[in-house]
Scaffold this motif. Structure first.
Motif, PDB file in Angstrom:
ATOM      1  N   PHE A 120       0.893  -1.186   0.075  1.00  0.00           N
ATOM      2  CA  PHE A 120      -0.057   0.016  -0.123  1.00  0.00           C
ATOM      3  C   PHE A 120       0.817   1.335  -0.019  1.00  0.00           C
ATOM      4  CE2 PHE A 120      -2.565  -3.313   1.507  1.00  0.00           C
ATOM      5  CZ  PHE A 120      -3.875  -3.135   0.974  1.00  0.00           C
ATOM      6  N   THR A 121       0.934   1.720  -1.106  1.00  0.00           N
ATOM      7  CA  THR A 121       1.856   3.101  -1.564  1.00  0.00           C
ATOM      8  C   THR A 121       0.965   4.120  -1.507  1.00  0.00           C
ATOM      9  OG1 THR A 121       1.775   3.300  -3.711  1.00  0.00           O
ATOM     10  CG2 THR A 121       3.324   1.514  -2.901  1.00  0.00           C
ATOM     11  N   LEU A 122       1.699   5.557  -1.016  1.00  0.00           N
ATOM     12  CA  LEU A 122       1.023   6.797  -0.988  1.00  0.00           C
ATOM     13  C   LEU A 122       1.648   7.810  -2.141  1.00  0.00           C
ATOM     14  CD1 LEU A 122      -0.604   8.485   0.542  1.00  0.00           C
ATOM     15  CD2 LEU A 122       1.264   9.321   2.051  1.00  0.00           C
ATOM     16  N   SER A 123       0.726   8.351  -2.480  1.00  0.00           N
ATOM     17  CA  SER A 123       1.426   9.426  -3.685  1.00  0.00           C
ATOM     18  C   SER A 123       1.519  10.699  -2.803  1.00  0.00           C
ATOM     19  CB  SER A 123       0.171   9.502  -4.700  1.00  0.00           C
ATOM     20  OG  SER A 123       0.602  10.928  -5.651  1.00  0.00           O
ATOM     21  N   ARG A 124       2.557  11.653  -3.294  1.00  0.00           N
ATOM     22  CA  ARG A 124       2.814  12.825  -2.707  1.00  0.00           C
ATOM     23  C   ARG A 124       1.819  13.920  -3.277  1.00  0.00           C
ATOM     24  NH1 ARG A 124       8.102  10.640  -2.981  1.00  0.00           N
ATOM     25  NH2 ARG A 124       9.364  11.028  -1.225  1.00  0.00           N
ATOM     26  N   HIS A 125       0.861  13.415  -4.272  1.00  0.00           N
ATOM     27  CA  HIS A 125       0.025  14.397  -4.622  1.00  0.00           C
ATOM     28  C   HIS A 125      -1.448  13.969  -4.031  1.00  0.00           C
ATOM     29  CE1 HIS A 125       2.490  15.792  -7.843  1.00  0.00           C
ATOM     30  NE2 HIS A 125       2.814  14.565  -8.352  1.00  0.00           N
ATOM     31  N   SER A 126      -1.115  13.053  -3.002  1.00  0.00           N
ATOM     32  CA  SER A 126      -2.667  12.748  -2.483  1.00  0.00           C
ATOM     33  C   SER A 126      -3.030  13.764  -1.173  1.00  0.00           C
ATOM     34  CB  SER A 126      -2.511  11.228  -1.635  1.00  0.00           C
ATOM     35  OG  SER A 126      -3.573  11.126  -0.522  1.00  0.00           O
ATOM     36  N   PRO A 127      -4.185  14.238  -0.801  1.00  0.00           N
ATOM     37  CA  PRO A 127      -4.601  15.138  -0.089  1.00  0.00           C
ATOM     38  C   PRO A 127      -4.162  14.592   1.349  1.00  0.00           C
ATOM     39  CG  PRO A 127      -6.341  14.009  -0.969  1.00  0.00           C
ATOM     40  CD  PRO A 127      -5.348  13.780  -1.929  1.00  0.00           C
ATOM     41  N   ASN A 128      -3.972  13.294   1.360  1.00  0.00           N
ATOM     42  CA  ASN A 128      -3.639  12.416   2.706  1.00  0.00           C
ATOM     43  C   ASN A 128      -2.068  12.464   3.010  1.00  0.00           C
ATOM     44  OD1 ASN A 128      -6.445  11.494   3.377  1.00  0.00           O
ATOM     45  ND2 ASN A 128      -6.220  10.816   1.535  1.00  0.00           N
ATOM     46  N   PHE A 129      -1.282  13.100   1.942  1.00  0.00           N
ATOM     47  CA  PHE A 129       0.020  13.132   2.320  1.00  0.00           C
ATOM     48  C   PHE A 129       0.141  14.684   3.074  1.00  0.00           C
ATOM     49  CE2 PHE A 129       4.187  14.740   0.445  1.00  0.00           C
ATOM     50  CZ  PHE A 129       4.977  14.089   1.328  1.00  0.00           C
ATOM     51  N   THR A 130       0.974  14.404   4.175  1.00  0.00           N
ATOM     52  CA  THR A 130       1.262  15.383   5.081  1.00  0.00           C
ATOM     53  C   THR A 130       2.112  16.677   4.803  1.00  0.00           C
ATOM     54  OG1 THR A 130       3.003  14.469   6.533  1.00  0.00           O
ATOM     55  CG2 THR A 130       0.562  14.058   7.074  1.00  0.00           C
ATOM     56  N   GLY A 131       2.978  16.309   3.647  1.00  0.00           N
ATOM     57  CA  GLY A 131       4.037  17.066   3.383  1.00  0.00           C
ATOM     58  C   GLY A 131       5.102  17.152   4.820  1.00  0.00           C
ATOM     59  N   GLU A 132       5.814  18.141   4.701  1.00  0.00           N
ATOM     60  CA  GLU A 132       6.719  18.228   6.231  1.00  0.00           C
ATOM     61  C   GLU A 132       6.029  18.859   7.180  1.00  0.00           C
ATOM     62  OE1 GLU A 132       9.831  16.842   5.889  1.00  0.00           O
ATOM     63  OE2 GLU A 132       9.617  16.018   4.158  1.00  0.00           O
ATOM     64  N   LEU A 133       6.273  18.030   8.514  1.00  0.00           N
ATOM     65  CA  LEU A 133       5.765  18.477   9.571  1.00  0.00           C
ATOM     66  C   LEU A 133       6.856  19.022  10.490  1.00  0.00           C
ATOM     67  CD1 LEU A 133       2.957  15.747  10.202  1.00  0.00           C
ATOM     68  CD2 LEU A 133       2.790  17.991   9.334  1.00  0.00           C
ATOM     69  N   SER A 134       6.540  19.949  10.891  1.00  0.00           N
ATOM     70  CA  SER A 134       7.393  20.497  12.494  1.00  0.00           C
ATOM     71  C   SER A 134       7.775  19.280  13.584  1.00  0.00           C
ATOM     72  CB  SER A 134       7.236  21.675  12.865  1.00  0.00           C
ATOM     73  OG  SER A 134       6.108  21.887  13.553  1.00  0.00           O
ATOM     74  N   ASP A 135       8.809  19.503  14.146  1.00  0.00           N
ATOM     75  CA  ASP A 135       8.681  18.413  15.183  1.00  0.00           C
ATOM     76  C   ASP A 135       7.647  18.813  16.504  1.00  0.00           C
ATOM     77  OD1 ASP A 135      11.005  17.522  14.496  1.00  0.00           O
ATOM     78  OD2 ASP A 135      12.438  18.647  16.049  1.00  0.00           O
ATOM     79  N   GLU A 136       7.225  20.022  16.401  1.00  0.00           N
ATOM     80  CA  GLU A 136       6.178  20.526  17.585  1.00  0.00           C
ATOM     81  C   GLU A 136       4.838  19.882  17.074  1.00  0.00           C
ATOM     82  OE1 GLU A 136       4.303  21.554  20.702  1.00  0.00           O
ATOM     83  OE2 GLU A 136       6.437  21.685  20.473  1.00  0.00           O
ATOM     84  N   ARG A 137       4.737  20.011  15.571  1.00  0.00           N
ATOM     85  CA  ARG A 137       3.338  19.270  15.012  1.00  0.00           C
ATOM     86  C   ARG A 137       3.286  18.018  15.381  1.00  0.00           C
ATOM     87  NH1 ARG A 137      -0.021  20.808  10.859  1.00  0.00           N
ATOM     88  NH2 ARG A 137      -2.137  19.737  11.213  1.00  0.00           N
TER      89      ARG A 137
END
Length: 204
Positions: A120-137
């Motif tokens: 089960f792979t994930l596309s970076r274009h998916s709306p469910n991809f978080t992108g980069e998150l900060s440590d605090e997030r």
């Protein structure tokens, strides 16, 4: 999508599945073989929003996705052909309640041979991809996000423990779990967690 996967599999041979997250420690299906395996061209990343299993719509949690690039060590499972159709149906209810993954057949290298397994792979274009998150997030999500299968933190900790049990080292996951544990420890002591796990000069 399930119909496509069933058609590609064909139903005449045993079904191979690649696990890189919770499937390793909670497969919930019968299998006749299990082997450590590595896939090239994909890597495990805690960068997919979970609004059902490990979070809610109001407070999304995180689960792993298999993103393109790098490589990933996990486990492959062989399911008898006679059980394949039922296994896929149950797996879809668990992994695809909102159709977030892109199922793919990937070549997996085991100590014995190469097998084609469903992952089960994930596309970076998916709306469910978080992108980069900060440590605090990440800290906030680990401290608050809970879904039908439990918390995001429990999911991350359980996966890390199972990877270690199979001698699989995941530096990125280890760092994220440590972030959460530092926060929990600081809060238990009535203090404030550090703004980052590493000082600025040591970041890469």
């Amino acid at each position: 999508m399930l119909d496509r996967v069933i058609e590609e599999w064909g139903g005449h041979q045993d079904l191979w599945l690649f696990g890189y997250g919770s499937l390793i420690w909670r497969p919930e299906f019968g299998f006749i073989e299990r082997h450590p395996a590595r896939v090239h061209g994909w890597h495990r990343a805690l960068k997919m929003w979970s609004r059902v299993n490990r979070g809610t719509v109001e407070n999304p949690g995180l689960v792993f996705g298999l993103l393109s690039g790098g490589s990933c060590r996990g486990m492959v499972f062989r399911v008898p052909a006679a059980d394949g159709l039922e296994t896929l149906g149950r797996l879809w209810l668990r992994e695809m309640p909102t159709g977030v993954y892109d199922p793919r057949w990937l070549e997996c290298n085991t100590p014995h041979s190469k097998v084609k397994a469903l992952a089960f792979t994930l596309s970076r274009h998916s709306p469910n991809f978080t992108g980069e998150l900060s440590d605090e997030r990440y800290r906030h999500i680990f401290a608050s996000a809970v879904g039908r299968y439990g918390s995001s933190l429990d999911y991350a900790q359980q996966t890390l423990l199972e990877l270690k049990r199979h001698s699989i080292h995941d530096a990125a996951l280890s760092r994220l779990v440590k972030l959460a544990e530092i926060r929990l420890s600081a809060e238990a002591d009535g203090g404030k967690p550090p703004s980052s796990l590493y000082p600025p000069e040591s970041r890469t």
